[in-house]
Design a protein around this motif. Sequence first.
Motif, mmCIF file in Angstrom:
data_model
loop_
_atom_site.group_PDB
_atom_site.id
_atom_site.type_symbol
_atom_site.label_atom_id
_atom_site.label_comp_id
_atom_site.label_asym_id
_atom_site.label_seq_id
_atom_site.Cartn_x
_atom_site.Cartn_y
_atom_site.Cartn_z
ATOM 1 N N TYR A 1 -5.874 5.712 2.095
ATOM 2 C CA TYR A 1 -5.221 4.479 1.637
ATOM 3 C C TYR A 1 -3.786 4.405 2.151
ATOM 4 O O TYR A 1 -3.343 3.379 2.680
ATOM 5 C CB TYR A 1 -5.253 4.450 0.111
ATOM 6 N N LYS A 2 -3.060 5.498 2.041
ATOM 7 C CA LYS A 2 -1.666 5.511 2.499
ATOM 8 C C LYS A 2 -1.568 5.443 4.020
ATOM 9 O O LYS A 2 -0.702 4.746 4.568
ATOM 10 C CB LYS A 2 -0.964 6.768 1.986
ATOM 11 N N VAL B 1 0.828 -1.205 0.000
ATOM 12 C CA VAL B 1 0.000 0.000 0.000
ATOM 13 C C VAL B 1 0.867 1.261 0.000
ATOM 14 O O VAL B 1 0.620 2.210 -0.741
ATOM 15 C CB VAL B 1 -0.928 0.002 1.232
ATOM 16 N N LEU B 2 1.898 1.275 0.829
ATOM 17 C CA LEU B 2 2.711 2.474 0.995
ATOM 18 C C LEU B 2 3.645 2.735 -0.186
ATOM 19 O O LEU B 2 3.759 3.863 -0.663
ATOM 20 C CB LEU B 2 3.543 2.365 2.283
ATOM 21 N N PRO C 1 -8.966 -4.688 3.853
ATOM 22 C CA PRO C 1 -9.105 -3.496 4.682
ATOM 23 C C PRO C 1 -8.541 -2.239 4.036
ATOM 24 O O PRO C 1 -9.090 -1.152 4.197
ATOM 25 C CB PRO C 1 -8.334 -3.863 5.961
ATOM 26 N N ALA C 2 -7.464 -2.378 3.279
ATOM 27 C CA ALA C 2 -6.878 -1.203 2.625
ATOM 28 C C ALA C 2 -7.834 -0.619 1.600
ATOM 29 O O ALA C 2 -7.963 0.604 1.468
ATOM 30 C CB ALA C 2 -5.554 -1.584 1.971
ATOM 31 N N ASP D 1 -11.433 -5.204 -2.257
ATOM 32 C CA ASP D 1 -10.414 -5.903 -3.032
ATOM 33 C C ASP D 1 -10.003 -7.153 -2.254
ATOM 34 O O ASP D 1 -9.476 -7.038 -1.144
ATOM 35 C CB ASP D 1 -9.211 -4.981 -3.237
ATOM 36 N N PRO D 2 -10.222 -8.365 -2.794
ATOM 37 C CA PRO D 2 -9.880 -9.586 -2.044
ATOM 38 C C PRO D 2 -8.392 -9.721 -1.760
ATOM 39 O O PRO D 2 -7.989 -10.435 -0.832
ATOM 40 C CB PRO D 2 -10.375 -10.718 -2.963
#
Length: 398
Positions: free
Chosen positions: A272-273, A113-114, A259-260, A254-255
Amino acid sequence: MAKKPRSKNYSVLLGAAFLMATSAIGPGFLTQSAVFTEQLGATFGFVILTSVILSLIAQLNVWRVIGVSGLRGQDIANKVFPGLGYFVAFLVALGGLAFNIGNVGGAALGMEVLFGFDHTIGAAIAAIIAIVIFLSKEAGKAMDTLTKILGGAMILLVGYVAVTTNPPVGEAVARTFVPDQLPMLAIITLVGGTVGGYITFSGGHRLIDAGISGEENLDEINRSAYMGMGIATIVRILLFLAVLGVVSKGFALDPGNPPASAFQEAAGTIGYKLFGMVIFAAALSSIVGAAYTSVSFLKTFTPAIGDHVNKWIIGFIAVSTIILITIGRPATLLVIAGSLNGLILPVTLGIMLVASTKKEIIGDYKHPKWLFALGILVVLITAYLGVMSLSGLAALWG
């Protein structure tokens, strides 16, 4: 054992509570909550309520027996029946390894994610950071500080997102008490992810390491257990509401990173970040907690482990990382790990209940009959749910 000054005790009690809570509030906790909220909707509130009740009963029984006896779980089991402690240690360490694989996977998801890293690079970075903590001579204090800071940060961020998603609170409250189904796999997974396997013992073992044990410290032991459960419950509720607010509007998670995707939908790119930071922090604190507690179940058996605890913890983290990198599928592993820990719970809790009746273990302490009876009920319920959930667990992996 004489009581320590209250001011010093409070810091240790809070550290033990956060160690337990952040071990539970790991990436598995976050992923499980998102996955089951999408599947069950507002009925997930009933799952939370049920799991909190079962978990609190288990927690109080285990922490009281450990705290009063001043013995770690494996040593108590060996006093219940010679050799049983080795079996318990094997179960808990194996469950801790499964959970830690999921923790490393959660860190990998956070790094994706980051920074867009693939899971191999993200997992390696998390492992290196965790290993550095246990290279410190003050690893215990560093661990306490880390869990307090990361736990507080997660509460604030998840609470913010829960408000921004504007969830259907009325429906959530209604379904919490009148569910439209009885999701057994979700219940056993949440119980396992909150107090299953090593998690129940993490805070109690930390208190023993800090010298807080004996019946004279029972009030403080109880207080620490309540704080740990309270922290975990608050985050569970906030996360449920945050994700419910998203999925109730028709958004599909999104599977690959449930959580993101929920936080991205709720708060855009910034959300999101920020969630990437939280899930990485949750994973890191859980990696530390799982490794510390799992090895604490082995260190009293032989000086080869007891004299080199930090080295064994580092090795535990390294093995978890290698397995995750080899197998992959971190999101699935996070849910499966909670179920495995839930399957271990009736065994370990049952042993603690037997120990609560033995004077050679607990001395003159009288374990409350109501708590003992409720503990037996939790053993029966979790054993049944665990067996019934095996088919669902097999389907999830397949």
